[in-house]
Write a protein that holds these residues in place. Structure first.
Motif, PDB file in Angstrom:
ATOM      1  N   TRP A   1      -2.288  -9.808   8.399  1.00 53.61           N
ATOM      2  CA  TRP A   1      -1.610 -11.010   7.937  1.00 53.61           C
ATOM      3  C   TRP A   1      -0.910 -10.655   6.628  1.00 53.61           C
ATOM      4  O   TRP A   1      -1.488  -9.943   5.796  1.00 53.61           O
ATOM      5  CB  TRP A   1      -2.627 -12.116   7.710  1.00 53.61           C
ATOM      6  N   GLU A   2       0.323 -11.106   6.453  1.00 54.45           N
ATOM      7  CA  GLU A   2       1.092 -10.688   5.272  1.00 54.45           C
ATOM      8  C   GLU A   2       0.406 -11.035   3.951  1.00 54.45           C
ATOM      9  O   GLU A   2       0.589 -10.342   2.961  1.00 54.45           O
ATOM     10  CB  GLU A   2       2.510 -11.265   5.298  1.00 54.45           C
ATOM     11  N   HIS A   3      -0.377 -12.108   3.957  1.00 57.00           N
ATOM     12  CA  HIS A   3      -1.026 -12.511   2.710  1.00 57.00           C
ATOM     13  C   HIS A   3      -2.357 -11.806   2.464  1.00 57.00           C
ATOM     14  O   HIS A   3      -2.997 -12.022   1.437  1.00 57.00           O
ATOM     15  CB  HIS A   3      -1.204 -14.028   2.675  1.00 57.00           C
ATOM     16  N   ARG A   4      -2.803 -11.015   3.442  1.00 61.31           N
ATOM     17  CA  ARG A   4      -3.998 -10.195   3.211  1.00 61.31           C
ATOM     18  C   ARG A   4      -3.675  -8.750   3.556  1.00 61.31           C
ATOM     19  O   ARG A   4      -4.451  -8.043   4.175  1.00 61.31           O
ATOM     20  CB  ARG A   4      -5.170 -10.675   4.087  1.00 61.31           C
ATOM     21  N   MET A   5      -2.488  -8.328   3.154  1.00 59.13           N
ATOM     22  CA  MET A   5      -2.009  -6.995   3.481  1.00 59.13           C
ATOM     23  C   MET A   5      -2.632  -5.963   2.550  1.00 59.13           C
ATOM     24  O   MET A   5      -2.554  -6.095   1.331  1.00 59.13           O
ATOM     25  CB  MET A   5      -0.486  -6.990   3.303  1.00 59.13           C
ATOM     26  N   PRO A   6      -3.283  -4.943   3.120  1.00 57.95           N
ATOM     27  CA  PRO A   6      -3.763  -3.876   2.228  1.00 57.95           C
ATOM     28  C   PRO A   6      -2.557  -3.305   1.471  1.00 57.95           C
ATOM     29  O   PRO A   6      -1.501  -3.116   2.070  1.00 57.95           O
ATOM     30  CB  PRO A   6      -4.332  -2.837   3.204  1.00 57.95           C
ATOM     31  N   PRO A   7      -2.680  -3.064   0.185  1.00 57.65           N
ATOM     32  CA  PRO A   7      -1.530  -2.647  -0.634  1.00 57.65           C
ATOM     33  C   PRO A   7      -0.810  -1.423  -0.091  1.00 57.65           C
ATOM     34  O   PRO A   7       0.419  -1.340  -0.192  1.00 57.65           O
ATOM     35  CB  PRO A   7      -2.139  -2.343  -2.009  1.00 57.65           C
ATOM     36  N   GLU A   8      -1.537  -0.504   0.543  1.00 58.16           N
ATOM     37  CA  GLU A   8      -0.896   0.709   1.051  1.00 58.16           C
ATOM     38  C   GLU A   8       0.028   0.409   2.240  1.00 58.16           C
ATOM     39  O   GLU A   8       0.821   1.253   2.632  1.00 58.16           O
ATOM     40  CB  GLU A   8      -1.936   1.776   1.414  1.00 58.16           C
ATOM     41  N   HIS A   9      -0.090  -0.784   2.817  1.00 57.17           N
ATOM     42  CA  HIS A   9       0.768  -1.134   3.956  1.00 57.17           C
ATOM     43  C   HIS A   9       1.856  -2.136   3.572  1.00 57.17           C
ATOM     44  O   HIS A   9       2.562  -2.646   4.428  1.00 57.17           O
ATOM     45  CB  HIS A   9      -0.063  -1.728   5.096  1.00 57.17           C
ATOM     46  N   GLN A  10       1.977  -2.432   2.303  1.00 49.37           N
ATOM     47  CA  GLN A  10       2.904  -3.466   1.838  1.00 49.37           C
ATOM     48  C   GLN A  10       4.347  -3.228   2.317  1.00 49.37           C
ATOM     49  O   GLN A  10       5.064  -4.170   2.653  1.00 49.37           O
ATOM     50  CB  GLN A  10       2.861  -3.540   0.304  1.00 49.37           C
ATOM     51  N   ASP A  11       4.766  -1.958   2.379  1.00 47.22           N
ATOM     52  CA  ASP A  11       6.130  -1.636   2.798  1.00 47.22           C
ATOM     53  C   ASP A  11       6.445  -2.125   4.216  1.00 47.22           C
ATOM     54  O   ASP A  11       7.606  -2.330   4.563  1.00 47.22           O
ATOM     55  CB  ASP A  11       6.363  -0.116   2.766  1.00 47.22           C
ATOM     56  N   PHE A  12       5.415  -2.296   5.028  1.00 45.04           N
ATOM     57  CA  PHE A  12       5.666  -2.698   6.408  1.00 45.04           C
ATOM     58  C   PHE A  12       6.073  -4.164   6.538  1.00 45.04           C
ATOM     59  O   PHE A  12       6.632  -4.572   7.557  1.00 45.04           O
ATOM     60  CB  PHE A  12       4.444  -2.387   7.287  1.00 45.04           C
ATOM     61  N   VAL A  13       5.801  -4.964   5.517  1.00 39.58           N
ATOM     62  CA  VAL A  13       6.272  -6.365   5.537  1.00 39.58           C
ATOM     63  C   VAL A  13       7.794  -6.356   5.626  1.00 39.58           C
ATOM     64  O   VAL A  13       8.394  -7.010   6.481  1.00 39.58           O
ATOM     65  CB  VAL A  13       5.806  -7.135   4.275  1.00 39.58           C
ATOM     66  N   GLU A  14       8.419  -5.568   4.773  1.00 41.39           N
ATOM     67  CA  GLU A  14       9.877  -5.450   4.767  1.00 41.39           C
ATOM     68  C   GLU A  14      10.367  -4.717   6.020  1.00 41.39           C
ATOM     69  O   GLU A  14      11.403  -5.074   6.594  1.00 41.39           O
ATOM     70  CB  GLU A  14      10.328  -4.713   3.498  1.00 41.39           C
ATOM     71  N   ALA A  15       9.623  -3.710   6.466  1.00 40.94           N
ATOM     72  CA  ALA A  15      10.036  -2.941   7.640  1.00 40.94           C
ATOM     73  C   ALA A  15      10.106  -3.818   8.892  1.00 40.94           C
ATOM     74  O   ALA A  15      11.028  -3.701   9.693  1.00 40.94           O
ATOM     75  CB  ALA A  15       9.081  -1.772   7.874  1.00 40.94           C
ATOM     76  N   ASN A  16       9.138  -4.726   9.057  1.00 39.28           N
ATOM     77  CA  ASN A  16       9.159  -5.622  10.215  1.00 39.28           C
ATOM     78  C   ASN A  16      10.355  -6.564  10.135  1.00 39.28           C
ATOM     79  O   ASN A  16      11.072  -6.779  11.111  1.00 39.28           O
ATOM     80  CB  ASN A  16       7.857  -6.433  10.309  1.00 39.28           C
ATOM     81  N   ALA A  17      10.602  -7.111   8.950  1.00 35.32           N
ATOM     82  CA  ALA A  17      11.720  -8.039   8.766  1.00 35.32           C
ATOM     83  C   ALA A  17      13.058  -7.344   8.976  1.00 35.32           C
ATOM     84  O   ALA A  17      13.965  -7.891   9.608  1.00 35.32           O
ATOM     85  CB  ALA A  17      11.654  -8.665   7.372  1.00 35.32           C
TER      86      ALA A  17
END
Ligand code: SF4
Length: 78
Positions: free
Chosen positions: A56-72
């Protein structure tokens, strides 16, 4: 929105696609992507993933944060 992360790369099991009630999970070249505006936050895809790649974007492990933008980005370029 829920987000597909690194563990999906070269796996693409697609179990998530079958669970998603709004069909907002799309296959890319090496991983799946979730459309952030279409996702209704139901959470059904997350336990379906054998790679535990979905967060879930609001419980994203910090090391995966870049994938929020990658999906969008992926769905915007379709
Ligand atoms: Fe689809 Fe629900 Fe997963 Fe969003 S949280 S991608 S709506 S299954």
């Amino acid at each position: 929105a829920y987000v597909v992360t690194e563990a999906c790369i070269d796996v693409q099991d697609r179990a998530c696609m079958e669970e998603c009630p709004v069909d907002c999970i799309y296959p890319g070249e090496r991983m799946m992507y979730i459309h952030p505006d279409e996702c209704v936050d139901c959470g059904k895809c997350m336990p379906a993933c054998p790679s535990e790649a979905i967060h879930w974007e609001h419980r994203m492990p910090p090391e995966h944060q870049d994938f929020v933008e990658a999906n969008a980005l992926f769905v915007r370029e379709q």
